[in-house]
Design a protein around this motif. Structure first.
Motif, PDB file in Angstrom:
ATOM      1  N   ILE A  28     -21.309 206.045  46.516  1.00 57.89           N
ATOM      2  CA  ILE A  28     -20.776 206.220  47.864  1.00 57.89           C
ATOM      3  C   ILE A  28     -21.906 206.489  48.850  1.00 57.89           C
ATOM      4  CG2 ILE A  28     -19.289 207.677  49.291  1.00 57.89           C
ATOM      5  CD1 ILE A  28     -17.476 207.956  46.862  1.00 57.89           C
ATOM      6  N   LEU A  29     -22.893 207.259  48.449  1.00 55.84           N
ATOM      7  CA  LEU A  29     -24.037 207.501  49.322  1.00 55.84           C
ATOM      8  C   LEU A  29     -24.862 206.232  49.526  1.00 55.84           C
ATOM      9  CD1 LEU A  29     -25.192 211.032  48.153  1.00 55.84           C
ATOM     10  CD2 LEU A  29     -23.925 210.410  50.199  1.00 55.84           C
ATOM     11  N   VAL A  30     -24.925 205.376  48.523  1.00 54.92           N
ATOM     12  CA  VAL A  30     -25.622 204.096  48.671  1.00 54.92           C
ATOM     13  C   VAL A  30     -24.886 203.217  49.679  1.00 54.92           C
ATOM     14  CG1 VAL A  30     -26.271 201.983  47.471  1.00 54.92           C
ATOM     15  CG2 VAL A  30     -26.715 204.180  46.414  1.00 54.92           C
ATOM     16  N   LEU A  31     -23.557 203.206  49.610  1.00 57.60           N
ATOM     17  CA  LEU A  31     -22.776 202.444  50.591  1.00 57.60           C
ATOM     18  C   LEU A  31     -22.979 202.986  52.006  1.00 57.60           C
ATOM     19  CD1 LEU A  31     -19.406 201.845  48.726  1.00 57.60           C
ATOM     20  CD2 LEU A  31     -21.093 200.145  49.371  1.00 57.60           C
ATOM     21  N   MET A  32     -23.051 204.302  52.146  1.00 55.71           N
ATOM     22  CA  MET A  32     -23.311 204.890  53.465  1.00 55.71           C
ATOM     23  C   MET A  32     -24.694 204.517  53.967  1.00 55.71           C
ATOM     24  SD  MET A  32     -21.547 208.633  53.008  1.00 55.71           S
ATOM     25  CE  MET A  32     -22.315 209.291  54.447  1.00 55.71           C
ATOM     26  N   VAL A  85     -15.799 201.094  43.989  1.00 53.55           N
ATOM     27  CA  VAL A  85     -16.342 202.376  43.516  1.00 53.55           C
ATOM     28  C   VAL A  85     -15.216 203.266  42.994  1.00 53.55           C
ATOM     29  CG1 VAL A  85     -17.450 204.512  44.274  1.00 53.55           C
ATOM     30  CG2 VAL A  85     -18.424 202.319  44.912  1.00 53.55           C
ATOM     31  N   LEU A  86     -14.091 203.312  43.694  1.00 46.74           N
ATOM     32  CA  LEU A  86     -12.974 204.137  43.225  1.00 46.74           C
ATOM     33  C   LEU A  86     -12.394 203.610  41.916  1.00 46.74           C
ATOM     34  CD1 LEU A  86     -11.141 204.954  46.562  1.00 46.74           C
ATOM     35  CD2 LEU A  86     -12.446 206.500  45.115  1.00 46.74           C
ATOM     36  N   ALA A  87     -12.300 202.295  41.773  1.00 43.34           N
ATOM     37  CA  ALA A  87     -11.787 201.728  40.515  1.00 43.34           C
ATOM     38  C   ALA A  87     -12.741 202.017  39.354  1.00 43.34           C
ATOM     39  CB  ALA A  87     -11.591 200.227  40.667  1.00 43.34           C
ATOM     40  N   VAL A  88     -14.034 201.909  39.596  1.00 44.74           N
ATOM     41  CA  VAL A  88     -15.017 202.213  38.544  1.00 44.74           C
ATOM     42  C   VAL A  88     -14.981 203.696  38.208  1.00 44.74           C
ATOM     43  CG1 VAL A  88     -17.506 202.324  38.085  1.00 44.74           C
ATOM     44  CG2 VAL A  88     -16.512 200.244  39.014  1.00 44.74           C
ATOM     45  N   HIS A  89     -14.816 204.534  39.230  1.00 45.57           N
ATOM     46  CA  HIS A  89     -14.768 205.974  38.976  1.00 45.57           C
ATOM     47  C   HIS A  89     -13.526 206.351  38.162  1.00 45.57           C
ATOM     48  CE1 HIS A  89     -15.507 210.172  39.395  1.00 45.57           C
ATOM     49  NE2 HIS A  89     -14.450 210.390  40.153  1.00 45.57           N
ATOM     50  N   ARG A  90     -12.419 205.675  38.397  1.00 43.21           N
ATOM     51  CA  ARG A  90     -11.219 205.938  37.597  1.00 43.21           C
ATOM     52  C   ARG A  90     -11.410 205.512  36.152  1.00 43.21           C
ATOM     53  NH1 ARG A  90      -6.723 203.700  41.689  1.00 43.21           N
ATOM     54  NH2 ARG A  90      -6.755 205.446  43.139  1.00 43.21           N
ATOM     55  N   ILE A  97     -24.927 205.717  39.619  1.00 43.51           N
ATOM     56  CA  ILE A  97     -25.368 204.335  39.430  1.00 43.51           C
ATOM     57  C   ILE A  97     -26.190 204.171  38.152  1.00 43.51           C
ATOM     58  CG2 ILE A  97     -26.812 202.521  40.423  1.00 43.51           C
ATOM     59  CD1 ILE A  97     -25.876 203.435  43.149  1.00 43.51           C
ATOM     60  N   ASP A  98     -27.022 205.158  37.834  1.00 46.85           N
ATOM     61  CA  ASP A  98     -27.835 205.059  36.621  1.00 46.85           C
ATOM     62  C   ASP A  98     -26.969 205.033  35.365  1.00 46.85           C
ATOM     63  OD1 ASP A  98     -30.196 204.982  38.060  1.00 46.85           O
ATOM     64  OD2 ASP A  98     -30.451 207.168  37.980  1.00 46.85           O
ATOM     65  N   LYS A  99     -25.952 205.872  35.313  1.00 45.42           N
ATOM     66  CA  LYS A  99     -25.059 205.888  34.147  1.00 45.42           C
ATOM     67  C   LYS A  99     -24.266 204.597  34.046  1.00 45.42           C
ATOM     68  CE  LYS A  99     -24.578 210.863  33.936  1.00 45.42           C
ATOM     69  NZ  LYS A  99     -23.696 212.006  34.113  1.00 45.42           N
ATOM     70  N   LEU A 100     -23.831 204.064  35.199  1.00 45.48           N
ATOM     71  CA  LEU A 100     -23.085 202.802  35.177  1.00 45.48           C
ATOM     72  C   LEU A 100     -23.968 201.647  34.745  1.00 45.48           C
ATOM     73  CD1 LEU A 100     -20.995 203.197  38.432  1.00 45.48           C
ATOM     74  CD2 LEU A 100     -20.222 203.465  36.087  1.00 45.48           C
ATOM     75  N   ARG A 101     -25.226 201.656  35.149  1.00 43.58           N
ATOM     76  CA  ARG A 101     -26.153 200.603  34.752  1.00 43.58           C
ATOM     77  C   ARG A 101     -26.423 200.664  33.252  1.00 43.58           C
ATOM     78  NH1 ARG A 101     -30.963 201.762  37.456  1.00 43.58           N
ATOM     79  NH2 ARG A 101     -29.925 201.111  39.348  1.00 43.58           N
ATOM     80  N   ASP A 102     -26.551 201.873  32.709  1.00 45.68           N
ATOM     81  CA  ASP A 102     -26.783 202.018  31.272  1.00 45.68           C
ATOM     82  C   ASP A 102     -25.602 201.509  30.462  1.00 45.68           C
ATOM     83  OD1 ASP A 102     -29.286 203.028  31.682  1.00 45.68           O
ATOM     84  OD2 ASP A 102     -28.691 205.129  31.438  1.00 45.68           O
ATOM     85  N   THR A 103     -24.370 201.789  30.905  1.00 47.24           N
ATOM     86  CA  THR A 103     -23.212 201.313  30.161  1.00 47.24           C
ATOM     87  C   THR A 103     -23.039 199.810  30.309  1.00 47.24           C
ATOM     88  OG1 THR A 103     -21.756 201.823  32.013  1.00 47.24           O
ATOM     89  CG2 THR A 103     -21.987 203.502  30.296  1.00 47.24           C
TER      90      THR A 103
END
Length: 138
Positions: A28-32, A85-90, A97-103
């Motif tokens: 969310i901060l990256v989008l901002m 972002v909300l769908a990924v967070h759910r 972002i680092d954790k999402l990139r690793d997965t």
């Protein structure tokens, strides 16, 4: 007003947004930060449009028109980006972002029994087949 004032402000906004994109881990901060960069571009477009309209008698105000298109595109981008972002967070439980990139790359953290990708135990045939399938689709 000089053209230098809005140009310097725009450069500072853009650099702040660029730092936010490169240094932040929360999506969310990256989008901002991306929105901050787009606003810096909008400020530049309007400032240069006003500066160039002083020289010409008939102007089209194309900088202001491009700014309106940029604002509309930014609104659509933030709506779609926030929904993603909300769908990924759910689904994943994090927006880091680092954790999402690793997965996404298939790097699973080591389990309690040490059977992660960095352990000394050989991979099971099912894991090897999954890796071959992932390579074939990539």
């Amino acid at each position: 007003m000089h053209l230098a004032y809005p140009a310097v402000l725009s450069a500072l906004l853009f650099c702040t947004g660029l730092y936010g994109v490169l240094a932040r881990r929360n999506a969310i901060l990256v989008l901002m930060s991306v929105e901050l960069m787009l606003n810096a571009v909008n400020l530049n477009l309007v400032a240069f449009d006003v500066w160039l309209s002083r020289a010409a008698v008939e102007t089209l105000h194309s900088g202001q028109a491009l700014t309106l298109f940029t604002i509309a595109i930014a609104a659509a981008e933030i709506g779609i980006g926030l929904a993603i972002v909300l769908a990924v967070h759910r689904n994943r439980g994090t927006s880091d972002i680092d954790k999402l990139r690793d997965t996404a790359e298939g790097h699973e953290p080591d389990g309690p029994d040490g059977d992660g990708p960095d352990s000394d135990t050989p991979a099971t045939p099912a894991t090897g087949a999954a890796a071959e399938k992932a390579e074939a689709t990539a």
